[in-house]
Design a protein around this motif. Structure first.
Motif, PDB file in Angstrom:
ATOM      1  N   PRO A 184       0.842  -1.207   0.000  1.00 23.11           N
ATOM      2  CA  PRO A 184       0.000   0.000   0.000  1.00 23.11           C
ATOM      3  C   PRO A 184       0.872   1.250   0.000  1.00 23.11           C
ATOM      4  O   PRO A 184       1.920   1.274   0.660  1.00 23.11           O
ATOM      5  CB  PRO A 184      -0.788  -0.127   1.317  1.00 23.11           C
ATOM      6  CG  PRO A 184      -0.665  -1.558   1.731  1.00 23.11           C
ATOM      7  CD  PRO A 184       0.652  -2.039   1.200  1.00 23.11           C
ATOM      8  N   PRO A 185       0.485   2.295  -0.709  1.00 26.98           N
ATOM      9  CA  PRO A 185       1.298   3.515  -0.764  1.00 26.98           C
ATOM     10  C   PRO A 185       1.703   4.085   0.603  1.00 26.98           C
ATOM     11  O   PRO A 185       2.860   4.512   0.750  1.00 26.98           O
ATOM     12  CB  PRO A 185       0.409   4.491  -1.539  1.00 26.98           C
ATOM     13  CG  PRO A 185      -0.444   3.616  -2.386  1.00 26.98           C
ATOM     14  CD  PRO A 185      -0.700   2.390  -1.567  1.00 26.98           C
ATOM     15  N   PRO A 186       0.832   4.100   1.618  1.00 26.24           N
ATOM     16  CA  PRO A 186       1.285   4.640   2.912  1.00 26.24           C
ATOM     17  C   PRO A 186       2.472   3.879   3.486  1.00 26.24           C
ATOM     18  O   PRO A 186       3.351   4.481   4.118  1.00 26.24           O
ATOM     19  CB  PRO A 186       0.039   4.500   3.810  1.00 26.24           C
ATOM     20  CG  PRO A 186      -1.114   4.474   2.875  1.00 26.24           C
ATOM     21  CD  PRO A 186      -0.618   3.767   1.649  1.00 26.24           C
ATOM     22  N   ARG A 187       2.515   2.568   3.278  1.00 31.04           N
ATOM     23  CA  ARG A 187       3.660   1.775   3.742  1.00 31.04           C
ATOM     24  C   ARG A 187       4.943   2.198   3.026  1.00 31.04           C
ATOM     25  O   ARG A 187       6.005   2.318   3.638  1.00 31.04           O
ATOM     26  CB  ARG A 187       3.409   0.289   3.479  1.00 31.04           C
ATOM     27  CG  ARG A 187       2.373  -0.356   4.361  1.00 31.04           C
ATOM     28  CD  ARG A 187       2.958  -0.799   5.667  1.00 31.04           C
ATOM     29  NE  ARG A 187       2.019  -1.609   6.424  1.00 31.04           N
ATOM     30  CZ  ARG A 187       2.168  -1.929   7.689  1.00 31.04           C
ATOM     31  NH1 ARG A 187       3.240  -1.511   8.351  1.00 31.04           N
ATOM     32  NH2 ARG A 187       1.283  -2.666   8.314  1.00 31.04           N
ATOM     33  N   VAL A 188       4.824   2.412   1.716  1.00 33.21           N
ATOM     34  CA  VAL A 188       6.008   2.756   0.926  1.00 33.21           C
ATOM     35  C   VAL A 188       6.504   4.150   1.297  1.00 33.21           C
ATOM     36  O   VAL A 188       7.711   4.357   1.492  1.00 33.21           O
ATOM     37  CB  VAL A 188       5.704   2.667  -0.577  1.00 33.21           C
ATOM     38  CG1 VAL A 188       6.955   3.005  -1.393  1.00 33.21           C
ATOM     39  CG2 VAL A 188       5.207   1.267  -0.944  1.00 33.21           C
TER      40      VAL A 188
END
Length: 479
Positions: A102-106
């Protein structure tokens, strides 16, 4: 024959994989968050120091996002210790795994690299490639503005367009944006209607600024919500009398759906039985796919004891995994029997309660003469203690030494004290499980934990998974 060192290496890798599947560094029923993080940090350091290639290869397995980010960060922080070939292989694995996160993780990973002053050429290239592969950077600029801005600065990257650069670093400098989403964000500062063109999490802040009532806001923003946002907010919206927030339950991921079902009061589950059962069965059918009905006679022992509550951070997570596995195994089996430790027969109405008589339920399960026995439990057998281990030992050594019945234990809870998931018996393979969707792959992985295959076979399996992930990533980027 594997050498003693190979056997130790295979055992170490499997132990780490179990931890990386189940632990997220949060409190569990039997251990707090500090114990979880300390135990997990040790395993990461141990694996990186002793088996760097295998440590990187774990990225291709069904580990959770939390541990995938930790592996990527440690590999990038220690790039100077790797050979050129290792860095190339790691780079491909990292890029492929980042594409699934997920983008928030990246963006959180990129921020951790910035704080850790990791800014070598490989790290910058990985950040550049991930950002260039994003389908809509304007969306990221609105929803993850701080994360994207810090990533661009840290990697010394120019924004994709001049307009995007202006929006990121001087948003008030333009009287108008050609990109509709950026323009909607600009207009939302003085025009209430524009906020309903923004992503839900961004629009929520503007709604608070304008003092818009929660009921009106939820009703109008519903079309902009993601599936998971809709699922999370549906019940609170209904309590407020808002009917516009309706999740498509049949299209939800299986384990996420099971978590939602267990969050409902038992009376609501009983009232909505047909709807919830159809949704769970539909989700299970999608996961089973062409394997549906191919597993023969399957019996499952499923843990719904009080410890299946999990913790305040992972509320009812172990029970949700067991419930999702129940429906998935029913789809995979030609003939299925599900036995809950509580003795309940209505899976939809289950809740965490009572002791854990796993041994007694295993006896009941073996009486059904299954070709496969799947046990989903946190491994705490206490009614009476140790019965499960003894039953499984006698079954394996005396009653079924030819292994006519395949037995596997899937454990959704990491035991920080033992650096592994808790095992029921040394005679039965145990694998960690995070999501029921991973069950078929984990049953395959459990053959290595049983000691019937060695390090060479395990490495071949991991290399195959890595090649599949990398090839899939390349094909996706080529489209």
């Amino acid at each position: 024959m594997d050498s003693y060192g190979d056997l130790v290496a295979a055992d170490d890798v499997l132990l780490f994989v179990n931890a990386a599947i189940t632990s997220t560094g949060q409190r569990e029923f039997h251990s707090d968050a500090g114990e979880q993080r300390l135990s997990l940090d040790f395993l990461h350091a141990y694996m990186l120091g002793n088996y760097r290639d295998l440590y990187a290869g774990v990225l291709a397995l069904d580990i959770n996002d939390y541990n995938a980010v930790l592996i990527i960060r440690r590999l990038l922080e220690t790039g100077g210790e790797a050979t050129a070939d290792q860095r190339r292989r790691e780079g491909r694995l990292i890029a492929s795994r980042l594409a699934t996160l997920p983008p928030p993780r990246v963006y959180g990973l990129f921020d951790a690299l910035r704080r850790g002053r990791v800014n070598n050429r490989r790290s910058r290239a990985i950040m550049r490639d991930w950002l260039s592969a994003r389908h809509d950077l304007a969306f990221d600029a609105v929803k993850y503005r701080s994360g994207l801005k810090r990533a661009l600065r840290h990697a010394h990257l120019a924004p994709a367009t001049e307009e995007l650069g202006t929006f990121m670093f001087a948003p008030s400098a333009r009287p108008h944006y050609a990109t509709p989403l950026l323009e909607a964000w600009r207009r939302a500062h003085y025009e209430q209607a524009a906020l309903y063109e923004l992503p839900y999490t961004v629009a929520e802040g503007f709604a608070a600024k304008y003092g818009i009532s929660r009921d009106v806001f939820l009703e109008r923003i519903a079309p902009r919500m993601t599936r998971l946002e809709t699922l999370r907010l549906q019940e609170s919206a209904h309590k407020r009398g808002t009917t516009g927030v309706q999740a498509d339950l049949a299209g939800m991921p299986l384990t996420r759906l099971a978590t939602y079902v267990l969050s409902l009061p038992v009376e609501d589950r009983r009232r909505r039985r047909a709807e919830l059962t159809h949704a769970l069965e539909s989700a299970a059918d999608r996961v089973a796919d062409f394997h549906r009905g191919s597993w023969g006679k399957v019996t499952a022992v499923l843990d719904d004891s009080f410890s299946a509550f999990g913790s305040v951070h992972k509320r009812r997570r172990p029970l949700a995994v067991a419930l999702a596995c129940h429906y998935l195994l029913a789809a995979l089996a030609g003939d299925y029997t599900g036995l809950w430790t509580s003795g309940r027969t209505d899976a939809l109405l289950t809740y965490p309660y009572g002791p854990t008589p796993v041994g007694r339920r295993i006896l009941d399960a073996l009486d059904t003469a299954p070709s496969r026995l799947v046990i989903v439990s946190d491994g705490w057998d206490n009614a009476p203690p140790g019965l499960a281990a003894e039953v499984l030992r006698i079954w394996r050594t005396r009653l079924d030494p030819e292994r006519r019945t395949s037995i596997v234990h899937l454990n959704p809870v990491y035991d920080a004290a033992d650096f592994d998931v808790r095992r029921l018996s040394a005679t039965v393979p145990t694998a960690g499980i995070r999501d029921a969707e991973d069950l078929p792959a984990l049953v395959e992985l459990a053959q290595f934990a049983e000691g019937r295959t060695g390090l060479a076979e395990l490495i071949t399996y991991m290399d195959t998974r890595a090649a599949r992930m990398v090839n899939g990533h390349h094909q996706e980027r080529a489209r």
